[in-house]
Motif scaffolding. Sequence first.
Motif, PDB file in Angstrom:
ATOM      1  N   HIS A   1      10.055   7.498   3.006  1.00 30.04           N
ATOM      2  CA  HIS A   1       8.645   7.885   2.880  1.00 30.04           C
ATOM      3  C   HIS A   1       8.472   8.730   1.614  1.00 30.04           C
ATOM      4  O   HIS A   1       9.183   9.719   1.428  1.00 30.04           O
ATOM      5  CB  HIS A   1       8.190   8.674   4.104  1.00 30.04           C
ATOM      6  CG  HIS A   1       8.103   7.838   5.337  1.00 30.04           C
ATOM      7  ND1 HIS A   1       6.940   7.195   5.733  1.00 30.04           N
ATOM      8  CD2 HIS A   1       9.033   7.533   6.272  1.00 30.04           C
ATOM      9  CE1 HIS A   1       7.163   6.538   6.849  1.00 30.04           C
ATOM     10  NE2 HIS A   1       8.429   6.720   7.201  1.00 30.04           N
TER      11      HIS A   1
ATOM     12  N   VAL B   1      -4.308   9.709   0.252  1.00 35.54           N
ATOM     13  CA  VAL B   1      -3.561   8.897   1.207  1.00 35.54           C
ATOM     14  C   VAL B   1      -4.559   7.967   1.886  1.00 35.54           C
ATOM     15  O   VAL B   1      -5.673   8.365   2.213  1.00 35.54           O
ATOM     16  CB  VAL B   1      -2.830   9.780   2.243  1.00 35.54           C
ATOM     17  CG1 VAL B   1      -3.797  10.671   2.992  1.00 35.54           C
ATOM     18  CG2 VAL B   1      -2.016   8.933   3.214  1.00 35.54           C
TER      19      VAL B   1
ATOM     20  N   GLU C   1      -8.336  10.603   6.316  1.00 35.87           N
ATOM     21  CA  GLU C   1      -8.192  10.307   4.888  1.00 35.87           C
ATOM     22  C   GLU C   1      -9.132  11.180   4.057  1.00 35.87           C
ATOM     23  O   GLU C   1      -8.739  11.736   3.022  1.00 35.87           O
ATOM     24  CB  GLU C   1      -8.491   8.830   4.642  1.00 35.87           C
ATOM     25  CG  GLU C   1      -8.492   8.436   3.177  1.00 35.87           C
ATOM     26  CD  GLU C   1      -8.935   6.995   2.950  1.00 35.87           C
ATOM     27  OE1 GLU C   1      -9.166   6.629   1.783  1.00 35.87           O
ATOM     28  OE2 GLU C   1      -9.068   6.223   3.938  1.00 35.87           O
TER      29      GLU C   1
ATOM     30  N   GLU D   1      -4.924   3.515   6.254  1.00 41.13           N
ATOM     31  CA  GLU D   1      -3.907   2.628   6.814  1.00 41.13           C
ATOM     32  C   GLU D   1      -2.544   3.320   6.846  1.00 41.13           C
ATOM     33  O   GLU D   1      -1.777   3.148   7.799  1.00 41.13           O
ATOM     34  CB  GLU D   1      -3.821   1.341   5.993  1.00 41.13           C
ATOM     35  CG  GLU D   1      -2.762   0.354   6.454  1.00 41.13           C
ATOM     36  CD  GLU D   1      -2.934  -0.108   7.888  1.00 41.13           C
ATOM     37  OE1 GLU D   1      -1.930  -0.548   8.478  1.00 41.13           O
ATOM     38  OE2 GLU D   1      -4.058  -0.042   8.415  1.00 41.13           O
ATOM     39  N   THR D   2      -2.260   4.119   5.848  1.00 42.13           N
ATOM     40  CA  THR D   2      -1.013   4.883   5.839  1.00 42.13           C
ATOM     41  C   THR D   2      -1.022   5.910   6.968  1.00 42.13           C
ATOM     42  O   THR D   2      -0.008   6.101   7.649  1.00 42.13           O
ATOM     43  CB  THR D   2      -0.819   5.585   4.488  1.00 42.13           C
ATOM     44  OG1 THR D   2      -0.699   4.595   3.464  1.00 42.13           O
ATOM     45  CG2 THR D   2       0.430   6.446   4.490  1.00 42.13           C
TER      46      THR D   2
ATOM     47  N   ARG E   1      -0.235   4.147  10.175  1.00 48.37           N
ATOM     48  CA  ARG E   1       1.191   3.843  10.325  1.00 48.37           C
ATOM     49  C   ARG E   1       1.994   5.097  10.682  1.00 48.37           C
ATOM     50  O   ARG E   1       2.922   5.037  11.495  1.00 48.37           O
ATOM     51  CB  ARG E   1       1.735   3.202   9.048  1.00 48.37           C
ATOM     52  CG  ARG E   1       1.219   1.788   8.804  1.00 48.37           C
ATOM     53  CD  ARG E   1       2.104   1.063   7.794  1.00 48.37           C
ATOM     54  NE  ARG E   1       2.112   1.729   6.499  1.00 48.37           N
ATOM     55  CZ  ARG E   1       1.282   1.420   5.496  1.00 48.37           C
ATOM     56  NH1 ARG E   1       0.377   0.467   5.655  1.00 48.37           N
ATOM     57  NH2 ARG E   1       1.366   2.060   4.343  1.00 48.37           N
ATOM     58  N   TRP E   2       1.650   6.218  10.079  1.00 42.73           N
ATOM     59  CA  TRP E   2       2.346   7.462  10.408  1.00 42.73           C
ATOM     60  C   TRP E   2       2.146   7.833  11.880  1.00 42.73           C
ATOM     61  O   TRP E   2       3.095   8.239  12.552  1.00 42.73           O
ATOM     62  CB  TRP E   2       1.836   8.589   9.530  1.00 42.73           C
ATOM     63  CG  TRP E   2       2.259   8.507   8.097  1.00 42.73           C
ATOM     64  CD1 TRP E   2       3.257   7.731   7.568  1.00 42.73           C
ATOM     65  CD2 TRP E   2       1.684   9.222   7.003  1.00 42.73           C
ATOM     66  NE1 TRP E   2       3.348   7.926   6.214  1.00 42.73           N
ATOM     67  CE2 TRP E   2       2.407   8.826   5.825  1.00 42.73           C
ATOM     68  CE3 TRP E   2       0.649  10.136   6.878  1.00 42.73           C
ATOM     69  CZ2 TRP E   2       2.103   9.349   4.571  1.00 42.73           C
ATOM     70  CZ3 TRP E   2       0.345  10.661   5.626  1.00 42.73           C
ATOM     71  CH2 TRP E   2       1.066  10.262   4.482  1.00 42.73           C
TER      72      TRP E   2
END
Length: 239
Positions: A11, A46, A36, A49-50, A53-54
């Motif tokens: 990451h 960031v 975000e 979508e990130t 996922r986190w």
Amino acid sequence: MDSAPPSYKGHRYPVEIISHCVWLYHRFPLSFREVEELMLERGVIVSHETVRRWCAKFGQAYANALRRRQPRPGDKWHLDEVFIKINGEQKYLWRAVDQGGMVLDILVQGRRDKAAAWRFFRRLMKKIRTVPRVVVTDKLRSYGAAHREVMPSVEHRAHKGLNNRAENSHQPTRQRERAMKGFRSTGGAQRFLAAFSGISPHFRPRRHLMTAARYRAEMTIRFAVWDQVTGVAGLPAAT
């Protein structure tokens, strides 16, 4: 001994950013896009979508680590079930808490019959690895039928007014369900709520029973625990 924090290998964002985004999403009724935006205001770029996922990768790991640090569950379990909408269909969220309000487990199921109650009882006993002294439920007959098969030696109290502890525990979930405009799948609901029920209560002490100073001291401790389970506390101090 407590287990090590999860690995962040691969990451590119530092652990402080990842853990903070996961905390924001599970602590407040925010969407991924709102997280975000909050991070952008802080100067961190960031994508939503990130963040998603986190939360999917680390949310359950953080929740499990927090649960391992909880005290031993009490001997009086309150069980309750409420309906939730998943992709337009009615499902049921089963929840168990002890007399102190600590969430023992949650399970999303399609029914509220004897088989569903039996499955939840068995799951609870396997997860908690102990048998309670008393089980408190509402008057749904499924509880009584399953109780007689799974834990016949345990006292069962079926009374609507006695089960406010479990019913009150559903309130943060309801708030979150409204913010998310419902859930899209049973599996997605189970995954999110399993992590949510481990993270959200950690940051929700019984504030109405505390002075302002005591509340701030308690939250300082809880943030320190969060830093430990996420790995932030193990980082070198900034210079």
